[in-house]
Scaffold this motif. Sequence first.
Motif, PDB file in Angstrom:
ATOM      1  N   PRO A   7      34.574  47.894  34.931  1.00 28.62           N
ATOM      2  CA  PRO A   7      34.087  46.265  34.980  1.00 28.62           C
ATOM      3  C   PRO A   7      35.006  45.344  34.441  1.00 28.62           C
ATOM      4  O   PRO A   7      35.319  44.391  34.798  1.00 28.62           O
ATOM      5  N   GLU A   8      35.903  46.009  33.496  1.00 26.35           N
ATOM      6  CA  GLU A   8      36.684  45.402  32.775  1.00 26.35           C
ATOM      7  C   GLU A   8      37.994  45.058  33.589  1.00 26.35           C
ATOM      8  O   GLU A   8      38.493  43.841  33.893  1.00 26.35           O
ATOM      9  N   MET A   9      38.475  46.008  34.485  1.00 30.56           N
ATOM     10  CA  MET A   9      39.682  45.706  35.238  1.00 30.56           C
ATOM     11  C   MET A   9      39.261  44.716  36.600  1.00 30.56           C
ATOM     12  O   MET A   9      39.888  43.918  36.937  1.00 30.56           O
ATOM     13  N   ARG A  10      38.091  45.202  37.115  1.00 29.07           N
ATOM     14  CA  ARG A  10      37.432  44.120  38.204  1.00 29.07           C
ATOM     15  C   ARG A  10      37.584  42.564  37.508  1.00 29.07           C
ATOM     16  O   ARG A  10      37.957  41.487  38.334  1.00 29.07           O
ATOM     17  N   GLU A  11      37.082  42.392  36.393  1.00 24.65           N
ATOM     18  CA  GLU A  11      37.070  41.217  35.740  1.00 24.65           C
ATOM     19  C   GLU A  11      38.459  40.626  35.478  1.00 24.65           C
ATOM     20  O   GLU A  11      38.841  39.501  35.700  1.00 24.65           O
ATOM     21  N   THR A  12      39.334  41.714  35.031  1.00 19.46           N
ATOM     22  CA  THR A  12      40.934  41.206  34.983  1.00 19.46           C
ATOM     23  C   THR A  12      41.380  40.720  35.975  1.00 19.46           C
ATOM     24  O   THR A  12      41.997  39.735  36.101  1.00 19.46           O
ATOM     25  N   LEU A  13      41.223  41.250  37.280  1.00 22.51           N
ATOM     26  CA  LEU A  13      42.007  41.015  38.416  1.00 22.51           C
ATOM     27  C   LEU A  13      41.343  39.544  38.800  1.00 22.51           C
ATOM     28  O   LEU A  13      41.955  38.715  39.368  1.00 22.51           O
ATOM     29  N   HIS A  14      39.909  39.399  38.685  1.00 28.86           N
ATOM     30  CA  HIS A  14      39.192  37.876  39.029  1.00 28.86           C
ATOM     31  C   HIS A  14      39.927  37.051  38.335  1.00 28.86           C
ATOM     32  O   HIS A  14      40.416  35.902  38.937  1.00 28.86           O
ATOM     33  N   ARG A  15      40.159  37.025  36.903  1.00 30.71           N
ATOM     34  CA  ARG A  15      40.890  35.988  36.196  1.00 30.71           C
ATOM     35  C   ARG A  15      42.340  36.110  36.590  1.00 30.71           C
ATOM     36  O   ARG A  15      42.770  34.685  36.565  1.00 30.71           O
ATOM     37  N   LEU A  16      42.899  37.020  36.721  1.00 34.49           N
ATOM     38  CA  LEU A  16      44.383  36.890  37.091  1.00 34.49           C
ATOM     39  C   LEU A  16      44.625  35.968  38.459  1.00 34.49           C
ATOM     40  O   LEU A  16      45.420  35.283  38.426  1.00 34.49           O
ATOM     41  N   HIS A  53      34.745  39.352  42.796  1.00 39.42           N
ATOM     42  CA  HIS A  53      34.203  40.812  42.349  1.00 39.42           C
ATOM     43  C   HIS A  53      35.082  41.644  41.888  1.00 39.42           C
ATOM     44  O   HIS A  53      34.936  42.603  41.486  1.00 39.42           O
ATOM     45  N   GLY A  54      36.400  41.190  42.119  1.00 40.75           N
ATOM     46  CA  GLY A  54      37.697  42.092  41.792  1.00 40.75           C
ATOM     47  C   GLY A  54      37.433  43.427  42.225  1.00 40.75           C
ATOM     48  O   GLY A  54      38.166  44.160  41.921  1.00 40.75           O
ATOM     49  N   THR A  55      37.174  43.244  43.726  1.00 43.00           N
ATOM     50  CA  THR A  55      37.127  44.639  44.452  1.00 43.00           C
ATOM     51  C   THR A  55      38.228  44.594  45.600  1.00 43.00           C
ATOM     52  O   THR A  55      37.704  44.530  46.830  1.00 43.00           O
ATOM     53  N   LEU A  56      39.192  44.090  45.562  1.00 47.00           N
ATOM     54  CA  LEU A  56      40.367  44.269  46.503  1.00 47.00           C
ATOM     55  C   LEU A  56      41.196  45.499  46.405  1.00 47.00           C
ATOM     56  O   LEU A  56      41.325  45.872  45.202  1.00 47.00           O
ATOM     57  N   GLY A  57      41.632  46.090  47.497  1.00 40.12           N
ATOM     58  CA  GLY A  57      42.593  47.217  47.511  1.00 40.12           C
ATOM     59  C   GLY A  57      44.301  46.679  46.935  1.00 40.12           C
ATOM     60  O   GLY A  57      44.329  45.600  47.026  1.00 40.12           O
ATOM     61  N   ALA A  58      44.770  47.761  46.652  1.00 35.61           N
ATOM     62  CA  ALA A  58      46.121  47.491  46.283  1.00 35.61           C
ATOM     63  C   ALA A  58      47.062  46.810  47.198  1.00 35.61           C
ATOM     64  O   ALA A  58      47.900  45.942  46.906  1.00 35.61           O
TER      65      ALA A  58
END
Length: 118
Positions: A7-16, A53-58
Amino acid sequence: MKFFDSPEMRETLHRLLRSQMALKGIDYNGLSQRLAMMGVSQTATNLRSKINHGTLGAQLFIFIQFALGIDKLDTDGIRDIYRDVERDLDASATVEPSHPDKVSMDEPPSPEMSRVDH
């Protein structure tokens, strides 16, 4: 530090990604159009969902970086965002939500709440 599907990395991607888009002045429609010019088909709605949702692939993440004109990833900045997210999630987990306006139906109202000033 766990990074894989957390969840932390999903939120990090969202914010970034939201901050990168804001800095470039690009909304989801504009991002969708820029990706389409690169041969990547993503609707604005689909992008909004994946980014929020921070749920995108690389691969999509890299294409978004290209579309936004990001030449270098600031990994120190990403690490800072991640640490902020960890702190935010830790703080929200330790604080119980208070509802001072809610009155329990099991308890009679306090004298202060039942008093009516005229």
